[in-house]
Design a protein around this motif. Structure first.
Motif, PDB file in Angstrom:
ATOM      1  N   HIS A  61       0.855  -1.204   0.000  1.00  0.00           N
ATOM      2  CA  HIS A  61       0.000   0.000   0.000  1.00  0.00           C
ATOM      3  C   HIS A  61       0.880   1.239   0.000  1.00  0.00           C
ATOM      4  O   HIS A  61       0.682   2.148  -0.788  1.00  0.00           O
ATOM      5  CB  HIS A  61      -0.949   0.001   1.208  1.00  0.00           C
ATOM      6  N   CYS A  92      -6.108   4.077  -8.255  1.00  0.00           N
ATOM      7  CA  CYS A  92      -5.853   3.174  -7.130  1.00  0.00           C
ATOM      8  C   CYS A  92      -4.393   3.229  -6.684  1.00  0.00           C
ATOM      9  O   CYS A  92      -4.104   3.042  -5.511  1.00  0.00           O
ATOM     10  CB  CYS A  92      -6.189   1.739  -7.516  1.00  0.00           C
ATOM     11  N   CYS A 172     -12.398  -2.753   1.109  1.00  0.00           N
ATOM     12  CA  CYS A 172     -11.274  -3.202   0.283  1.00  0.00           C
ATOM     13  C   CYS A 172     -11.732  -3.371  -1.172  1.00  0.00           C
ATOM     14  O   CYS A 172     -10.987  -3.118  -2.117  1.00  0.00           O
ATOM     15  CB  CYS A 172     -10.717  -4.521   0.810  1.00  0.00           C
ATOM     16  N   CYS A 175     -11.171  -0.948  -4.272  1.00  0.00           N
ATOM     17  CA  CYS A 175      -9.965  -0.979  -5.128  1.00  0.00           C
ATOM     18  C   CYS A 175      -9.596  -2.397  -5.566  1.00  0.00           C
ATOM     19  O   CYS A 175      -8.887  -2.554  -6.565  1.00  0.00           O
ATOM     20  CB  CYS A 175      -8.777  -0.378  -4.396  1.00  0.00           C
ATOM     21  N   HIS A 176     -10.024  -3.411  -4.825  1.00  0.00           N
ATOM     22  CA  HIS A 176      -9.625  -4.782  -5.157  1.00  0.00           C
ATOM     23  C   HIS A 176     -10.624  -5.485  -6.062  1.00  0.00           C
ATOM     24  O   HIS A 176     -10.839  -6.692  -5.952  1.00  0.00           O
ATOM     25  CB  HIS A 176      -9.314  -5.569  -3.884  1.00  0.00           C
ATOM     26  N   ASN A 177     -11.207  -4.731  -6.963  1.00  0.00           N
ATOM     27  CA  ASN A 177     -11.979  -5.249  -8.088  1.00  0.00           C
ATOM     28  C   ASN A 177     -11.697  -4.254  -9.205  1.00  0.00           C
ATOM     29  O   ASN A 177     -11.926  -3.055  -9.016  1.00  0.00           O
ATOM     30  CB  ASN A 177     -13.477  -5.277  -7.764  1.00  0.00           C
ATOM     31  N   ASP A 188      -9.631  -7.805 -12.373  1.00  0.00           N
ATOM     32  CA  ASP A 188      -9.253  -8.281 -11.033  1.00  0.00           C
ATOM     33  C   ASP A 188     -10.559  -8.449 -10.267  1.00  0.00           C
ATOM     34  O   ASP A 188     -11.315  -7.496 -10.109  1.00  0.00           O
ATOM     35  CB  ASP A 188      -8.336  -7.248 -10.357  1.00  0.00           C
ATOM     36  N   THR A 190     -10.900  -9.995  -7.044  1.00  0.00           N
ATOM     37  CA  THR A 190     -10.644 -10.466  -5.675  1.00  0.00           C
ATOM     38  C   THR A 190     -11.903 -10.325  -4.806  1.00  0.00           C
ATOM     39  O   THR A 190     -12.312 -11.265  -4.124  1.00  0.00           O
ATOM     40  CB  THR A 190      -9.474  -9.694  -5.037  1.00  0.00           C
ATOM     41  N   TYR A 191     -12.506  -9.153  -4.851  1.00  0.00           N
ATOM     42  CA  TYR A 191     -13.709  -8.938  -4.032  1.00  0.00           C
ATOM     43  C   TYR A 191     -14.829  -9.891  -4.474  1.00  0.00           C
ATOM     44  O   TYR A 191     -15.452 -10.548  -3.640  1.00  0.00           O
ATOM     45  CB  TYR A 191     -14.174  -7.477  -4.120  1.00  0.00           C
ATOM     46  N   CYS A 206     -12.172  -9.606   4.607  1.00  0.00           N
ATOM     47  CA  CYS A 206     -10.760  -9.383   4.237  1.00  0.00           C
ATOM     48  C   CYS A 206      -9.931  -9.037   5.480  1.00  0.00           C
ATOM     49  O   CYS A 206      -8.840  -9.564   5.683  1.00  0.00           O
ATOM     50  CB  CYS A 206     -10.601  -8.211   3.275  1.00  0.00           C
ATOM     51  N   THR A 301      -4.859 -14.468  -6.905  1.00  0.00           N
ATOM     52  CA  THR A 301      -5.842 -13.425  -7.171  1.00  0.00           C
ATOM     53  C   THR A 301      -5.121 -12.143  -7.561  1.00  0.00           C
ATOM     54  O   THR A 301      -3.919 -12.168  -7.806  1.00  0.00           O
ATOM     55  CB  THR A 301      -6.767 -13.248  -5.944  1.00  0.00           C
ATOM     56  N   GLY A 302      -5.849 -11.046  -7.651  1.00  0.00           N
ATOM     57  CA  GLY A 302      -5.220  -9.784  -8.039  1.00  0.00           C
ATOM     58  C   GLY A 302      -4.931  -9.785  -9.526  1.00  0.00           C
ATOM     59  O   GLY A 302      -5.773 -10.186 -10.326  1.00  0.00           O
TER      60      GLY A 302
END
Ligand code: HEC
Ligand code: HEC
Ligand code: HEC
Ligand code: HEC
Ligand code: HEC
Length: 467
Positions: A61, A92, A172, A175-177, A188, A190-191, A206, A301-302
């Motif tokens: 981060h 992001c 989360c 940003c994690h999609n 991506d 992840t979510y 998470c 993932t990611g």
């Protein structure tokens, strides 16, 4: 005080309804709406939140903008799309750079120091609402108030406000999609894979795995959230780590590189089904199962089109002679003969596979393993006549943050070697005759000595933990 807060909240809700007529909170913070000067440097937060700061500094981060791999790919993406994705990627990776309009230009020449701090304390804690998940629909209200997970928090420096969002995966998930800005392809997820998986149903978020010492489940971390604050049963840890043992290493962040390895080691389990007895000339089949036992989303993932996860299977005889071998890495850094690469394969406009996700238009394959899901691989080999028994079968689940050739292409040959992490290993032996398998070579004397050593070690460890 309490009255004022609830009054304020009521006013906000009223405003929401009158302004939009629907439940959408507000428009996400737009490009260039705010000055970067209103965001507060992390060193200020460090004065009272020293532990949290120590945990965050050096993570991905903190490095989301300076990350050299991101930087290279960002330039590629910008060139390939004539700049169309410039603000998209940056939203992001340097959110302050976007809401302050310091990007473009993409060379970073207008970027303030605070925007270079990537996903930073003050940015994360002035998120006051969100418009859902994917492509960073955060609404930020920089200033005196810091939003967080406590509803009874007091600080001499700032106002504190409780927002449930901080305790949920949807925080989360902003940003994690990642969704392609032009064609809507989900790059991506992840979510989403968490949301559709077993953990969401069980209420495991998470934060339970990534912001507690638990790695694969919630584990309380009692302490104080800031200097002078009261003791609490749980303070979330901010050393938020995934599987990136590569870029953390390049950046000299050894601690996080090691933590990433530890996390990868807990993500999956293997089981191996092989015969105990097999004769020379016989054809032996092996079945290996891989279970995603520790991650709340698919593994990997990611940027899972770039990540690589595969199984290396190796059989040797007693003298170390190799009888079967797949999934090793050759001198050029290429994975040889792996049965399957567990990741996603994206297709470009010609249907050709591409790692440049900004050019992707379709998903050709998704070979990842869902949370709590299991996949199996079958392998077979023939036992030569001239082997020395017993044979040793070993299967290793391997992970690499990127293909070596991609890194060579971006940074030049022999600049960085992408580390290959052994996530988990399983092994067994094959014997020639019945009875050999159960023969355990052990003497009572050695066992007794072993027990004594164990007792001494245990006593030492217990003492150390008390200190
Ligand atoms: C990626 C966004 C993000 C960043 C960066 C971040 N935080 Fe947090 N922080 C959170 C979330 C989410 C929680 C609540 C987690 C929970 O309770 O489930 C939290 C909780 C907290 C809390 C409440 C106490 C606790 O730990 O539970 C404090 C204080 C805090 N953060 C301060 C900071 C400081 C100081 C920094 C920078 C050194 C920082 N945060 C960086 C997201 C972030
Ligand atoms: C003068 C000391 C001080 C400074 C500087 C400071 N904080 Fe705090 N902060 C505190 C204390 C004390 C608490 C209360 C912790 C508790 O309630 O357990 C707190 C609580 C918080 C919380 C929890 C809020 C909630 O309701 O959940 C967040 C988030 C937070 N701080 C973020 C920050 C950020 C970001 C910065 C830097 C911009 C910062 N703090 C600077 C002392 C400080
Ligand atoms: C403002 C956007 C944003 C928010 C909110 C956010 N992240 Fe991230 N996160 C990022 C970016 C960008 C990176 C990638 C940095 C890089 O690799 O260059 C990242 C990296 C990570 C990584 C490291 C991945 C790896 O490969 O090692 C983990 C783990 C992670 N985030 C988890 C979380 C969790 C859990 C939350 C919620 C508590 C969260 N993030 C909230 C943007 C965000
Ligand atoms: C049950 C525990 C658990 C939960 C819940 C969980 N994770 Fe993870 N996460 C892991 C483990 C273990 C890994 C390491 C394996 C891997 O890299 O895929 C990981 C890896 C990651 C990575 C790095 C992926 C890579 O390979 O580059 C990111 C990013 C991430 N998690 C984000 C999230 C987000 C966002 C959520 C919530 C939507 C979440 N995680 C929920 C355990 C969890
Ligand atoms: C909606 C938020 C978001 C957007 C938009 C976004 N990313 Fe990311 N990016 C992330 C997150 C979160 C991760 C961490 C996932 C992981 O670890 O696998 C990441 C990871 C990466 C990585 C891997 C970094 C590493 O150290 O391994 C690269 C490269 C990257 N992004 C490039 C880009 C480029 C180029 C764009 C624009 C085309 C872009 N990103 C747009 C959130 C975003």
């Amino acid at each position: 005080m309490k009255f004022r807060r609830s009054y304020k909240r009521l006013l906000t809700i009223l405003l929401l309804f009158t302004a939009t007529g629907i439940t959408l909170a507000a428009a996400p913070t737009e490009h260039g709406e705010l000055s970067s000067d209103i965001f507060i440097d992390n060193t200020k937060c460090e004065q009272c939140h020293a532990i949290i700061h120590y945990q965050w500094r050096g993570t991905m981060h903190y490095n989301a903008y300076e990350d050299p791999f991101y930087q290279k790919e960002f330039i590629e993406a910008s060139n390939d799309t004539s700049g169309i994705v410039d603000t998209f990627c940056s939203r992001c990776h340097t959110p302050i750079g976007i809401v302050s309009g310091e990007i473009p230009p993409i060379d970073g020449s207008q970027l303030s120091d605070i925007a270079r701090q990537g996903v930073q304390c003050d940015f994360c804690h002035v998120i006051s609402a969100s418009n859902g998940t994917g492509n960073a629909p955060f609404i930020v209200s920089p200033g005196k108030t810091k939003w967080g997970p406590f509803n009874d928090s007091k600080s001499a420096y700032h106002e504190s406000e409780y927002l449930e969002l901080y305790t949920r995966s949807e925080y989360c998930g902003m940003c994690h999609n990642v969704i392609h800005p032009l064609n809507g392809l989900v790059i991506d997820d992840t979510y989403t894979t968490w949301k559709e998986g077993a953990y969401a149903e069980e209420g495991v978020v998470c934060q339970d795995c990534h912001m507690t010492p638990g790695i694969t489940q919630f584990e309380a971390n009692p302490g104080r959230a800031g200097s002078g604050a009261k003791k609490r049963e749980h303070i979330s840890t901010h050393d938020i780590v995934g599987g990136n043992a590569f870029v953390t290493k390049i950046l000299g962040e050894e601690k996080y590189s090691e933590m990433a390895v530890e996390r990868l080691e807990k993500a999956a389990t293997l089981s191996l089904d092989a015969p105990e007895i097999a004769q020379r000339g016989e054809n032996v089949s092996l079945t290996i199962s891989i279970t995603n036992s520790g991650a709340g989303h698919k593994i990997p993932t990611g940027v899972s089109e770039i990540r690589q996860m595969w199984l290396a299977v190796n059989v040797k005889d007693r003298n170390g002679k190799e009888l079967y071998n797949t999934g090793e890495i050759d001198d050029d850094g290429t994975v040889v003969n792996a049965t399957k690469m567990y990741n996603t394969i994206l297709g470009d406009s010609h249907g050709q596979s591409t790692l440049s996700f900004w050019l992707a238009e379709s998903i050709l394959e998704d070979n990842r393993i869902p949370p709590k899901g299991t996949v199996t691989e079958k392998h077979a080999f023939e036992i030569p006549v001239d082997v020395a028994y017993p044979l040793k079968v070993e299967a290793t689940l391997k992970y690499r943050s990127a293909p070596q050739e991609t890194i060579n292409y971006l940074f030049g040959d022999n600049v960085y070697e992408v580390p290959v992490i052994n996530m988990t290993i399983v092994s067994s032996s094959i014997y020639e005759n019945e009875g050999e398998a159960t023969e355990v070579p052990s003497t009572p004397g050695i066992t007794a000595l072993g027990s004594i050593t164990f007792v001494i070690c245990a006593a030492y460890c217990i003492r150390r933990r008390k200190i």
